[in-house]
Structure formats: C-alpha cells, structure tokens
Design an enzyme around this catalytic site. Structure first.
Site, PDB file in Angstrom:
ATOM      1  N   ASP A  18      41.453  33.386  41.526  1.00 49.23           N
ATOM      2  CA  ASP A  18      42.558  32.738  41.504  1.00 49.23           C
ATOM      3  C   ASP A  18      43.239  32.710  40.249  1.00 49.23           C
ATOM      4  O   ASP A  18      44.113  31.635  39.902  1.00 49.23           O
ATOM      5  CB  ASP A  18      42.679  31.526  42.260  1.00 49.23           C
ATOM      6  CG  ASP A  18      42.205  31.482  43.640  1.00 49.23           C
ATOM      7  OD1 ASP A  18      42.378  32.502  44.455  1.00 49.23           O
ATOM      8  OD2 ASP A  18      41.058  30.368  43.935  1.00 49.23           O
ATOM      9  N   GLN A  26      38.111  38.036  43.156  1.00 45.61           N
ATOM     10  CA  GLN A  26      37.214  36.949  42.873  1.00 45.61           C
ATOM     11  C   GLN A  26      37.371  36.848  41.320  1.00 45.61           C
ATOM     12  O   GLN A  26      38.264  37.041  40.533  1.00 45.61           O
ATOM     13  CB  GLN A  26      35.932  36.895  43.485  1.00 45.61           C
ATOM     14  CG  GLN A  26      35.865  36.826  44.913  1.00 45.61           C
ATOM     15  CD  GLN A  26      36.355  38.135  45.816  1.00 45.61           C
ATOM     16  OE1 GLN A  26      35.766  39.013  45.573  1.00 45.61           O
ATOM     17  NE2 GLN A  26      37.128  37.986  46.647  1.00 45.61           N
TER      18      GLN A  26
END
Ligand code: IMP
Length: 428
Positions: free
Chosen positions: A13, A224
C-alpha cells in the site's frame, strides 16, 4: 532502459499503482510477477478511479501490453470480473494487450475456503490475510499439486484435476469445521471461466524474453511489499510469495542482466494491514490523522478488504533494509501532502532491543516484538503542498525531510508524490 522493477519498500500500500501507472507511459510491456488479487492498486485518471487487483496498471495506457507472470496465483472468476469492470470503463482488455502465463497457478474456491478456516483456527494469532486464498494456492504450488493456467486449455483434463482438488479439499474443510464445496458446481463455473480466458493464456516467459531481446522496455510491477515477502518479511506475518527484486526474475522467467533500474516505493509514513509487529505504530489522534476518515479513496483503508490500516511514523529501519534486499537504485516517496499540518515529524532511525541498537530489523518475531523505535524529530510544515510542481517551491522543511530520509537509507529519492492524481508528483 530494458527493464525496471517497481517494489514496495514497506508493508504494501505504498502507492505502487500510481508509480507503475506513471512509469508505464514509457514502457512497452508491464508485467506483474507475484501475488494475486490480494493486491489492490488505485489509479486515478481524470474523473475515473480504477481499483485494480490483478490486471497491471499498464492497461490504462493504450500502447502497453500487460502480462500476468508465472509467479502469480490467479483466481479466474475474479479476474474476469475485474476485466469486465475495466472494460465497462472504456479500457481495451483484448488478448492482444493482456496475456496470462500458462505457468501461473490458479486459485480455486477450495483455496479461498481453506484460507478462511486456517485463519479461524489461528484465533488471535491469525495472520490477518486478505482471505483471497493466496496462501493455500501457493501451498499447493510448492506441494506440487496445484493447477496451472495452461491446464485450462485442455478442458477435460482441467475439469478432472479441478474436481479432484475440490474433493480432496473437502476432506480438510470438513475436518476443520469449514463449509464444504460442491465439486460439480465449482467445475462448471471454472469451465465457463476457462473458455473465456483461453485466448489470453500464453508462454509469457518466451514472450518477455523475445521482447527484451528486441529492446522493448519492460516494467516489472511488484505487489505487496518487502516486509511481506515470504523470506525477507516479518515471518510468519507475511504473504506467501516473493514481492522483492529476486521474485521479479523467478516470477517472470527473465534474467537479471536486463534490469537497469530497481525503484523502491515508500510512503512517507508507515502503514500496515493485518497482524504483525510495527514498531512505529501510532494509536489515537496522530494515527487517525495519518489514516484519514475514509471519505477519500486515497485514505488509509484497504483497497481489497476495506480494513482500516494501522498507521505510524516513518520507519527508516524498514526502508534501509528494503533498499539492501532489493538493491534499490532510487526511491519514490509518496503522500508527502498528508504530512502538512504536523508541527513536528518523527522518523525511526534504529530499534532498541534488550539494550542493543539495531539499524536493520532482527530476524525473529520475538525480538521484533520487543523492539522500541529510536526517533529523530524534524520540523513539520503547515502549507498545503498538493499543487506544488517544482521542488524549489516546496517549504524548506519538506525538502529537508526528503533529504534526511534519502541520507538515512543511503538511497537517492528521485521523485515524491503530493496527491493521488497523475500530475501530482515532483522530481528531485
Ligand atoms: P495474504 O497475502 O492474503 O495471504 O495476506 C498475508 C498478509 O499480507 C496479511 O497481513 C495481508 O494484510 C497482507 N497483504 C497481502 N496483500 C497486501 C497488499 O496488497 N497490501 C497490503 N497488505 C497486503
């Protein structure tokens, strides 16, 4: 520039989707190499907000061919849903522009159900997975009983392999108190998906190597982040693949001689979803301020699960480690606009564990759980920087913050972002 890898430097993120979207403008091919629909990339193009889980963000550039590499695990039904959604938003997702590796492994409803029962069984030790079946699919892959995308090209064999897999999984599901699946229904659904996906399935290893030999520019899009890597992350609170630089090689079947840029993407504060240690985590008002309210799609709530992300100060121990593991040539630091209005900003520069100082994270969870962050404090800035285009127009404190981070992780910061839109970035 034959090949560039873009990698998350923290716990995912970091804003890789927007960075990959920006770099894709200069690429011929964009290829994802690890993970599956546990990923969530948000890309804003004008009025349109694209939430991508499997399809690489390069799809939003008409000239780019997108690849799902052999290192991925693909849920065919979810992939088709996503393809339909972005097609409805006006994007061409034809087999000329989108290729799936015949060696990628498939996620089935058995994997999704097993992910759920496994998390339940762990109770308060649960990993906090995205419940997309990622771990069980990779377990079948390494256990040498997975089903690969190429098998969808031979429907009878595929149907038999899938039927058997569901029957076997039902034994485990029944034993662990999970809901069993009807093998026939699952097989029929997947046969339908297979017939739609067949034109997209190719040997992407051969394709990518041919493209690289011709001098095409390939962007390897990581999902990821480094601290979620199965080898290099905070094991066991990790995902089941290799999002780091090495994973790009094995997950695409290309050699390192083609790589000339490894760009790390780091957020200027820390966020994490799911369980696991996070030495700079902030609870209360400061954490809430970093997180945002959830009203904006770029606030810190999971793109895949909607879960609020844990937030904290920037942790340079993590960035320094990610720079080493991946060999970053440079860093792209995202979301600097969010730090506007903080009187002072803290950066963790080391951990203290049992009286010892660590500049890199320790290997064991037990040590990491005892880690206390050692901070330096920098002055904040109050100005809204979201419309700044040139680094010289940034407040002195913002420039100093960026320079300090680069110095602390010994990696040049080439670009920062100050908002979610394509043009809200500043070169350093
Ligand atoms: P899994 O990949 O669903 O098995 O989840 C394992 C861990 O990785 C959990 O902590 C998830 O929250 C985390 N994770 C997986 N994918 C992402 C992602 O794209 N962004 C952030 N965290 C992720």
């Amino acid at each position: 520039m034959p090949a560039t890898i873009v990698i998350g430097a923290q716990w995912g993120d970091e804003g890789k989707g927007r960075v990959a979207d920006w770099l894709a403008a200069e690429a011929d091919v964009v290829a994802r190499y690890a993970g599956g629909d546990n990923a969530g990339h948000t890309v804003v193009v004008g009025e349109k907000v694209f939430k991508l889980h499997l399809v690489p963000s390069g799809i939003l550039h008409d000239h780019v061919v997108c690849v799902l590499g052999n290192g991925m695990v693909v849920n065919p039904v979810n992939l088709l849903k996503e393809m339909d959604q972005i097609r409805a938003m006006g994007v061409d997702v034809s087999p000329e522009r989108f290729i799936i590796s015949s060696r990628a492994h498939l996620i089935t409803p058995a994997h999704v159900a097993l992910d759920s029962v496994s998390e339940k069984a762990l109770g308060n030790q649960a990993i906090g997975t995205t419940l997309r079946g990622i771990g069980p699919a990779y377990m079948d892959k390494t256990g040498r009983k997975g089903i690969r995308a190429g098998q969808m090209l031979r429907v009878e064999d595929f149907a038999e392999a899938l039927y058997n897999m569901i029957e076997q999984a039902n034994v485990t599901l029944a034993r662990q108190g999970g809901v069993t699946l009807d093998p026939k229904t699952v097989t029929l659904d997947y046969l339908d998906a297979a017939s739609r996906l067949q034109p997209y399935i190719k040997d992407t290893t051969v394709y990518l190597n041919q493209q690289l030999q011709k001098g095409a520019r390939v962007l390897c899009e990581g999902a990821q982040g480094t601290l979620l890597d199965i080898d290099h992350g905070d094991y066991p609170f990790v995902t089941s693949s290799s999002p780091t630089a090495g994973g790009a090689m094995t997950g695409l079947g290309i050699g390192p001689r083609y790589i000339d840029k490894v760009m790390g993407v780091g957020k200027c504060f820390s966020t994490r979803v799911g369980s696991g240690p996070m030495p700079t985590e902030l609870e209360g008002e400061l954490g809430n301020r970093l997180r945002g309210t959830g009203e904006n799609h770029w606030d810190e709530f999971g793109t895949t699960t909607g879960r609020p992300r844990r937030c904290g100060w920037l942790d340079v121990v993590v960035l320094r480690y990610a720079a080493a593991v991946n060999g970053f040539t440079d860093l792209f630091l995202t979301k600097l606009d969010v730090l506007s209005g903080f009187e002072e900003l803290k950066i963790a520069v080391a951990y203290k564990i049992d009286g010892q100082r660590y500049e890199y994270p320790p290997a064991t969870l037990a040590e990491l759980e005892r880690a206390e962050a050692e901070y330096i404090t920098l002055p904040g800035w109050s100005e809204d920087i979201s419309r700044v285009k040139d680094k010289h127009d940034l407040p002195e404190a913002t420039r100093a913050y960026v320079q300090k981070v680069a110095e602390l992780c010994q990696t040049p910061i080439s670009t920062i972002s100050v908002g979610p839109e394509r043009d809200q970035l500043i070169h350093f």
